[in-house]
Design a protein around this motif. Sequence first.
Motif, PDB file in Angstrom:
ATOM      1  N   ASN A  73     -29.084  27.560 -31.884  1.00 45.92           N
ATOM      2  CA  ASN A  73     -28.729  26.265 -32.569  1.00 45.92           C
ATOM      3  C   ASN A  73     -27.609  25.584 -32.216  1.00 45.92           C
ATOM      4  OD1 ASN A  73     -31.297  26.305 -34.193  1.00 45.92           O
ATOM      5  ND2 ASN A  73     -30.385  28.240 -35.047  1.00 45.92           N
TER       6      ASN A  73
ATOM      7  N   ARG B 294     -23.452  25.547 -28.640  1.00 47.70           N
ATOM      8  CA  ARG B 294     -24.710  26.320 -29.079  1.00 47.70           C
ATOM      9  C   ARG B 294     -24.261  27.847 -29.588  1.00 47.70           C
ATOM     10  NH1 ARG B 294     -30.010  25.717 -26.259  1.00 47.70           N
ATOM     11  NH2 ARG B 294     -28.511  25.415 -24.279  1.00 47.70           N
TER      12      ARG B 294
ATOM     13  N   LEU C  10     -32.665  16.232 -32.878  1.00 49.75           N
ATOM     14  CA  LEU C  10     -32.372  17.793 -33.237  1.00 49.75           C
ATOM     15  C   LEU C  10     -32.599  17.949 -34.803  1.00 49.75           C
ATOM     16  CD1 LEU C  10     -30.416  17.286 -30.556  1.00 49.75           C
ATOM     17  CD2 LEU C  10     -29.831  19.412 -31.203  1.00 49.75           C
TER      18      LEU C  10
ATOM     19  N   LYS D  36     -32.152  22.676 -33.257  1.00 52.21           N
ATOM     20  CA  LYS D  36     -32.871  22.474 -32.027  1.00 52.21           C
ATOM     21  C   LYS D  36     -33.545  21.370 -31.588  1.00 52.21           C
ATOM     22  CE  LYS D  36     -33.412  27.687 -32.015  1.00 52.21           C
ATOM     23  NZ  LYS D  36     -34.187  28.833 -32.035  1.00 52.21           N
TER      24      LYS D  36
END
Length: 507
Positions: free
Chosen positions: A401, A396, A309, A327
């Motif tokens: 994100n 999240r 990520l 992400k």
Amino acid sequence: MSYKINVIEYFEESYKKYPQRIAVKEENKSISFEELHSRVLSYANYIKKTLGAKKSIIAVLLPKGIDSVIADLAILYSGNAYMNLDVKNPENRLNAILEQVNPNCVLTNNSIKKTLNQNVKVVNCFGENSFIQKNEEFDISFFNDLIDTDPLCVINTSGSTGTPKAVILNHRSFIDFIEAVRYEKLISDGEIIASLSPIVFDIYSFELCMLMCWGATICVVPEMFSAFPTKLVQFLQEEQISYIFWVPTIMVNIANLKLLDFFSLKKLRMIWFAGEVFPTAKFNYWRSKLEKCRFVNFYGPIEITLDCLFYEIKEKLDDNSPIPIGKPFRNTSVIVLDDNNKLVKDGEEGELCIRGSSLAMGYFGNKEKTKNAFVQNPLNSKYPEIVYRTGDIVSRNGDGNFVFRGRKDTLIKRMGYRIELTEIEHVVVSNLKIVKNCCVLYDSQSKDIILVYESDNQLDERIIQKQIMSVLPKYMVPTKYIHSYLLPRNTNGKIDRNALKNSLIGE
């Protein structure tokens, strides 16, 4: 860019494209891409023909520098996988690693005085007395049978039994990460790298990939500079560094001393950080002083090859707001599960699980640990699909994100190193037999590793510390020692780690 089936193919293009560019710079020495390629082939020829190694693990016990780069690349060219060892590690730890992995041999030099396992072949082929001769007839076509699922390297990380876990990474997983960051345009050709990470880190292995793929120059930061932030920043200025990939601890030290006020880092344009949480207030100091730089926060355990990520910080962050881990990269998928293996909703916390071709091959010689960590996707009952359970708790946010919330178990990250707290306990109780019972905690605020030991009498902290340092590297040695006549137990008789943590740390 043509499809690659091994990382060597990148280097075959780069050395021809940038023959006279400096590939590696080590204090007062340097080597060009053309000369590096030549020396790599000479050593690869020796490994292939004299040592007869093929599809094996070959250990490297060398300080980080030109020789270690040659060794690692030569091992890859010879059709093998490298395993870098830390020359500062105690002999007991080195031998535990060698016994577990049983490499074909150890490449080293005569100046490293370590008594290694007699069952492992030690080859002193580097240094002033190197006997490797330049070989112009080396046939590079033999590595064409290397496929992307062949091992590239073995990286040792902290394990709960007192012996590090040996994570096997293949060519495909590194190619996957290379192409992911290329797709996101996070690297430019010809970066000048301030290489600070130890040779045993995955970051160092990626710096080798940057050299091979983007024609980057690796400037090896003198090891002693890690303890002197002023020298680090001065190094960035003098060497005209354009790219760093560091752990936040180092960057926090620089921020605390406000060192960026006194140096001009005009060439620095890309700053990556990973391995632990970067306090936002300290990050904001860096951001305010280097407004033209791009800052990227990366997340990922070694089991998914570097990072999976990322979050490029473009907006202004409040000092009290955590920096998201972002992400997933292209070709990586993440799922967040609750304790019942059900998907959590946005905003809810759960364990982060990863799927994709970036996953490691598993743990060398440990099928049980591999089976427990690399599991069938609990959301898929139709066909085989492996996911890695990170043990990290995330949620999240409203922007989509992910935000790191903490660890699920006793695995921590400190100074960029991944540490299994139960490994320290095992060493204290089982290996060194200092006490019969203990519990090791981590204070994420003070960054202290706390050893709470059970004993009839209080022991001398200096003696305990000295004993532990004979077995474990410095970054794993406890920094605080607390005596207890009787450690708290839970209903099944085990030491109550949570009760101790709540009473001593309050987390």
